[in-house]
Write a protein that holds these residues in place. Sequence first.
Motif, PDB file in Angstrom:
ATOM      1  N   ALA A 560      15.730   1.872  13.229  1.00  0.00           N
ATOM      2  CA  ALA A 560      17.007   1.843  13.949  1.00  0.00           C
ATOM      3  C   ALA A 560      17.597   3.236  14.082  1.00  0.00           C
ATOM      4  O   ALA A 560      18.172   3.591  15.114  1.00  0.00           O
ATOM      5  N   LEU A 565      14.958   0.066  18.570  1.00  0.00           N
ATOM      6  CA  LEU A 565      15.732  -1.117  18.202  1.00  0.00           C
ATOM      7  C   LEU A 565      14.876  -2.374  18.134  1.00  0.00           C
ATOM      8  O   LEU A 565      15.064  -3.182  17.223  1.00  0.00           O
ATOM      9  N   ALA A 568      12.908  -2.263  15.057  1.00  0.00           N
ATOM     10  CA  ALA A 568      13.803  -2.455  13.913  1.00  0.00           C
ATOM     11  C   ALA A 568      14.151  -3.925  13.751  1.00  0.00           C
ATOM     12  O   ALA A 568      14.182  -4.458  12.632  1.00  0.00           O
ATOM     13  N   ARG A 569      14.407  -4.578  14.868  1.00  0.00           N
ATOM     14  CA  ARG A 569      14.732  -6.003  14.799  1.00  0.00           C
ATOM     15  C   ARG A 569      13.554  -6.803  14.242  1.00  0.00           C
ATOM     16  O   ARG A 569      13.735  -7.689  13.409  1.00  0.00           O
ATOM     17  N   VAL A 593      20.985  -4.242   9.353  1.00  0.00           N
ATOM     18  CA  VAL A 593      20.278  -3.679  10.514  1.00  0.00           C
ATOM     19  C   VAL A 593      20.263  -4.690  11.654  1.00  0.00           C
ATOM     20  O   VAL A 593      20.527  -4.352  12.819  1.00  0.00           O
ATOM     21  N   VAL A 597      21.681  -4.041  15.331  1.00  0.00           N
ATOM     22  CA  VAL A 597      20.770  -4.087  16.478  1.00  0.00           C
ATOM     23  C   VAL A 597      21.228  -5.146  17.476  1.00  0.00           C
ATOM     24  O   VAL A 597      21.248  -4.906  18.692  1.00  0.00           O
TER      25      VAL A 597
END
Length: 885
Positions: A560, A565, A568-569, A593, A597
């Motif tokens: 992130a 993104l 990261a998700r 996070v 996000v």
Amino acid sequence: MNPLLGRENELSALSGHMNAVSRGSGGCVIVEGPFGIGRTRLLKAAALEGAERGLTVVAGRANGTDQPIPVHLLINFLRHVMSGETDFDDLLRPDRNPFWLVDRMGELVDHAARRRPLVIVLDDAQRVDDVGALVLQGLVQSLASSPVLWLLARRPVPTRSLAQHAIGWLADHAAVRLHPGALDEKAVAELCADVLGAGPDSSVLGWAARCDGNPWLVKQLFTSFIQAGQVVIVDGIASVVAGQLPEGLLAAVDRLLDEMPPAVRRLLVHGSRIGHPFTVEEAAASLGESAPGLASGVDDAVRVGLVRRDGEELAFTHGVIAEALRQAAFPEREPVATVSAPRSQPQSQPRSEAQPQPQPRSPGCAGEDLAARAMSALGDAFDEAPRTLARALRLLAAAGRGAEARRLADVALRLGIDAAAETCLVLELGQGLRDADRHDMSAELLRRTLARQDVCELDRAKLKGALADTARRVGGAPHALTAPWSARPTGSATGSPTALAPGREAGERPLWAWMVRALIAADQFDEATEVCATVRKESEKLGGDWPQCLWYGLRAELLAATGRLEEARAAAETALGLTDRSAAEDSVPARLVLARVTLHQGDLAAAGEQLRMTERLVTADAAADRTSLDWALAQFHAAGGRPAMTVQTLIDVEGQVRPDPLLFTEAPTAAATLVRLARRLGLDAEAEQAARFARRMSERNPTVLALTAGAEHADGVLRDDPVALDRAMELYRLAARPLAEGCAREDAAREEESRGNKIRTVRLLESAMDLYLACGAQRDVAGVQKELRRLGVHNVRALGTERATSGWESLTGAELRVVRAIVDGRTNREAASVLFLSPHTVDSHLRRVFSKLDINSRVELTKHFLAHEPFPPALAAPQQRGFAG
């Protein structure tokens, strides 16, 4: 439905089943195939077609931990379409007989499907548990005459469990099987062009051939080449300029093997070392096992498509995987029983002499052990490892986490680094401790290093000067200079206990986790990645339980921070799938996070749900988690149009609420956000204090670009200073923080608009939108698009709009901005200056524009511009001075 490359036959078959269910006939399709062959993409394409046809589509994925997934999937559907018509909670009682449940669920689903045909999509069906599989088998049979289409996907697995026997029975007796195979050469070439955005040359096709038609491997390979900067595109043709596999592909293969049974991983690692088609006997001898004992691992590896059997010989199905295993020298995972067996007991299997015996470890020291291994890996990967670590530890100490920084320093010093490296580490960390008023800790560190006989005279003078500075700061108090060094501090700046008791205290984080957080905050993303990789590998080698949920959460933090993104998700969602294997508080980083996000992606409901869950998990002892939660809540309030709550969550001069210094180290845009909102509310004292705190953290860590950028950003917003905002943009760019850079560009655009400079306002907003688009920050993109339309800018494309491949409509936003600058009479170099690009980038954009428009001159470009733009270019506007930055 968008066609999938090389899957025309499979898509046609699925479309036929859609036709049948639309006419009232039921059915079941099972998509089977090895890893990475595209089962999930086929299901998604079919689900999309079903929705476009007006069918009801219910989709889910089995993860091996839920209650019977078909039941929950269908009950959630039935709650939606039959609200109030039955007691669905009664169906979820754990004591329900599965056969009664099949009958009752079948009646309800049949009733709903008669209203509108139903498509039920279930991915990863190989992970369904026993009860779920029995229910699934019964429902498929009982609903065979109903307008219900079942679409299942599964990876081949052995039929050793009741669940797999049930799914196997369905596949053999009640379903149509689809077996997507490897892509042919034409489809692979098209896939390469799709991933690279250009036609493939022989170097690209040569690398692709090593993937043997596996679409997942092709995508992973070329995406990793792009991320490594090893793809060159000239005149619309892509080339790979690399002699070995990129790191991203090695990491992807490592993750793939993590999903396999440990025996499969060990078989593949040792098979790759043999270097040619190998036999089970050769692999068994290399592993120190018997050939019959290895047979199940061989069968599993063949079944999932990683190796193929030719008589008695085994060979890797995909050359790129064998190459990745040899290049990365992956460790094989030891069976847990072998790792954890007491040393006084003989091992049941012979061990290689090169393989170290596990050493007994006292409870609580595993965190330090992992931190030490990660530091050693840093030294192997980076020549400046001591300086790298020193900068991160100084930041950690200055942020009020002196106890954690000191413990990490103690681990580093126990590794036996040389005198010059120790001096560098101690001077940096000592300064951070003094900045945080931890003078006793600073003095202990300095005196310990001064006691070394091999410290050179220049370094000794530096250490003595720092020790004198420490004494001055405490008024010459002798206790600051005589406190003995201890392996563990007696307390922390946050008031939470720091001694590691057996097990883990609530709110406590292992040392390696603090190391990762500090490296991320210090913009040292490569180093943080190296630490994460080492922690994972070493934890798996040691065996037993380890906090995978926390690891994935920190990995999500890293992704992130760099603007990735979607990745990261995915990491955060993986973490939440592992919550049953870790302490509850280990899920906090992943949840935070995921909240941030989803805010960037415009899903406020999902963000709010994660924040509510996190608030229940964060304890009073977890000060660092509380700080991160407060920042996420502040962002949530801001997105929800509650600026007062955003400010007061973090800073309130009258109420004596002061922000934690950790906030401004881990969230460099926090100060500017607070300043902007506080000024809007007339809270001048809060705005001044936020900017002052950011400046203080920057001064304490002058080598950390993101912190300097954050201070400039906050000052620029506070003082309406365009020069400071320009500096912030450039510093964020150099720190590789695209979301922060986009935020600074938006603030710079507001300042330019207030000065009446529309041209620069638009260009700043457009460059911010480019950054947000690259990150996948849909909500941020929508906000910038709204501002551009308010300013009267046309041709603002919506996110995700399909674009032509030639002609004016094929031009990207970045290309259009170059066109406007050139038509405005600027040279390439002048255009680069006002667009914040390099001249080389402008040249590349122009070459692509000329190719798409099939033109050869700027005169023709101007004609196209005038023909397609609703307003003429700003030829009469005064020339703007170029801004580098």
